[in-house]
Structures are given as structure tokens and as C-alpha cells.
Design a protein around this motif. Structure first.
Motif, PDB file in Angstrom:
ATOM      1  N   PRO A  74     -29.579  16.898  35.637  1.00  0.00           N
ATOM      2  CA  PRO A  74     -30.485  16.156  36.511  1.00  0.00           C
ATOM      3  C   PRO A  74     -30.690  16.791  37.893  1.00  0.00           C
ATOM      4  O   PRO A  74     -31.754  16.631  38.497  1.00  0.00           O
ATOM      5  N   LEU A  75     -29.706  17.524  38.394  1.00  0.00           N
ATOM      6  CA  LEU A  75     -29.852  18.184  39.691  1.00  0.00           C
ATOM      7  C   LEU A  75     -30.456  19.585  39.578  1.00  0.00           C
ATOM      8  O   LEU A  75     -30.671  20.253  40.592  1.00  0.00           O
ATOM      9  N   TRP A  76     -30.707  20.070  38.373  1.00  0.00           N
ATOM     10  CA  TRP A  76     -31.191  21.431  38.148  1.00  0.00           C
ATOM     11  C   TRP A  76     -32.400  21.789  39.011  1.00  0.00           C
ATOM     12  O   TRP A  76     -32.454  22.896  39.568  1.00  0.00           O
ATOM     13  N   PRO A  77     -33.394  20.907  39.171  1.00  0.00           N
ATOM     14  CA  PRO A  77     -34.540  21.288  40.013  1.00  0.00           C
ATOM     15  C   PRO A  77     -34.159  21.599  41.462  1.00  0.00           C
ATOM     16  O   PRO A  77     -34.923  22.251  42.172  1.00  0.00           O
ATOM     17  N   TRP A  78     -33.008  21.135  41.901  1.00  0.00           N
ATOM     18  CA  TRP A  78     -32.554  21.364  43.275  1.00  0.00           C
ATOM     19  C   TRP A  78     -31.488  22.446  43.352  1.00  0.00           C
ATOM     20  O   TRP A  78     -30.901  22.686  44.407  1.00  0.00           O
ATOM     21  N   MET A  79     -31.217  23.105  42.247  1.00  0.00           N
ATOM     22  CA  MET A  79     -30.126  24.089  42.192  1.00  0.00           C
ATOM     23  C   MET A  79     -30.638  25.518  42.211  1.00  0.00           C
ATOM     24  O   MET A  79     -31.710  25.820  41.686  1.00  0.00           O
ATOM     25  N   SER A  80     -29.820  26.379  42.789  1.00  0.00           N
ATOM     26  CA  SER A  80     -29.990  27.816  42.605  1.00  0.00           C
ATOM     27  C   SER A  80     -28.775  28.264  41.798  1.00  0.00           C
ATOM     28  O   SER A  80     -27.706  27.659  41.876  1.00  0.00           O
ATOM     29  N   SER A  81     -28.956  29.301  41.013  1.00  0.00           N
ATOM     30  CA  SER A  81     -27.874  29.723  40.125  1.00  0.00           C
ATOM     31  C   SER A  81     -27.707  31.227  40.134  1.00  0.00           C
ATOM     32  O   SER A  81     -28.660  31.977  40.352  1.00  0.00           O
ATOM     33  N   VAL A  82     -26.474  31.624  39.875  1.00  0.00           N
ATOM     34  CA  VAL A  82     -26.135  33.021  39.628  1.00  0.00           C
ATOM     35  C   VAL A  82     -25.368  33.003  38.316  1.00  0.00           C
ATOM     36  O   VAL A  82     -24.328  32.348  38.206  1.00  0.00           O
ATOM     37  N   VAL A  83     -25.908  33.693  37.317  1.00  0.00           N
ATOM     38  CA  VAL A  83     -25.316  33.694  35.979  1.00  0.00           C
ATOM     39  C   VAL A  83     -24.822  35.097  35.652  1.00  0.00           C
ATOM     40  O   VAL A  83     -25.558  36.072  35.812  1.00  0.00           O
ATOM     41  N   THR A  84     -23.583  35.170  35.186  1.00  0.00           N
ATOM     42  CA  THR A  84     -23.004  36.441  34.758  1.00  0.00           C
ATOM     43  C   THR A  84     -22.541  36.287  33.315  1.00  0.00           C
ATOM     44  O   THR A  84     -21.701  35.429  33.018  1.00  0.00           O
ATOM     45  N   ALA A  85     -23.120  37.083  32.426  1.00  0.00           N
ATOM     46  CA  ALA A  85     -22.673  37.084  31.031  1.00  0.00           C
ATOM     47  C   ALA A  85     -21.299  37.740  30.970  1.00  0.00           C
ATOM     48  O   ALA A  85     -21.041  38.747  31.640  1.00  0.00           O
ATOM     49  N   LEU A  86     -20.401  37.161  30.180  1.00  0.00           N
ATOM     50  CA  LEU A  86     -19.033  37.664  30.078  1.00  0.00           C
ATOM     51  C   LEU A  86     -18.752  38.203  28.685  1.00  0.00           C
ATOM     52  O   LEU A  86     -19.373  37.771  27.712  1.00  0.00           O
ATOM     53  N   GLU A  87     -17.827  39.120  28.610  1.00  0.00           N
ATOM     54  CA  GLU A  87     -17.331  39.593  27.315  1.00  0.00           C
ATOM     55  C   GLU A  87     -15.829  39.777  27.426  1.00  0.00           C
ATOM     56  O   GLU A  87     -15.283  39.873  28.527  1.00  0.00           O
ATOM     57  N   SER A  88     -15.165  39.803  26.313  1.00  0.00           N
ATOM     58  CA  SER A  88     -13.709  39.936  26.298  1.00  0.00           C
ATOM     59  C   SER A  88     -13.273  41.259  26.905  1.00  0.00           C
ATOM     60  O   SER A  88     -13.938  42.283  26.747  1.00  0.00           O
TER      61      SER A  88
END
Length: 100
Positions: A74-88
Motif C-alpha cells: 500500500p505504501l509502494w507509490p510513496w516508496m523509492s527502492s534499491v534492489v540487489t539480486a543475490l546469489e549464493s
């Protein structure tokens, strides 16, 4: 499922109705619980003294992560994000090693 480290920062728009903010925050807690039950939200932390969150999330791919997981917050429209894909990592002490 793939794992992602996600940093989320929420910026409530200036002039937002406080009742709407409260409603979204309450709905956010419910949705986070649902995503945890579904195996998408694994862990969630808040850096000490800060108003952002860092979480370990799981999804089939980045498209699902954004569209069917994070995008449903629900707060997504007000969010900024930094996404990092992870691997083992081969030296991860939490990794299960099978002798063969």
C-alpha cells in the motif's frame, strides 16, 4: 525462487491526509504479513535511527518482485527502492553443504 536485498525508503507526500497515511500504514502491516506467509518476505530490518527498511525478499524474477510483490504494498507509490539480486556465495557459513 531468487533472493533479493531490497532497501525501501518511504516519503509521504507533503499535504497527505493523516488519516490516509494511517490507513496505508495499517494496510502495509497486513500486506507484509501476507507476503511473509507466501514466502516472498523473508526478513525485514530497520537501520538503527533511520526510517528506511532493508529486507530479504524472494520472487521468481525481478518482474515478479516489482509487479506481484513490492508493487502490491500500500505504501509502494510513496516508496523509492534499491534492489540487489543475490546469489549464493561458496563461503557462506549458512549454506548447506552435502558430501557426495
Amino acid at each position: 525462487m531468487k533472493e533479493f536485498l531490497v532497501e525501501l525508503t518511504t516519503a509521504v507526500p507533503e499535504g497527505a491526509d493523516p488519516a490516509e497515511v494511517d490507513r496505508r500504514r495499517a494496510a502495509e502491516a497486513v500486506r507484509a504479513g501476507e507476503l511473509a506467509e507466501d514466502g516472498h518476505l523473508v526478513r525485514l530490518w530497520r537501520p538503527a535511527g533511520e526510517l528506511r527498511s532493508i529486507g530479504l525478499w524472494r520472487a521468481a524474477d525481478e518482474s515478479e518482485l516489482y509487479g506481484r510483490v513490492l508493487g502490491t504494498l500500500p505504501l509502494w507509490p510513496w516508496m523509492s527502492s534499491v534492489v540487489t539480486a543475490l546469489e549464493s556465495h561458496p563461503n557462506d557459513p549458512g549454506r548447506t553443504v552435502f558430501a557426495g
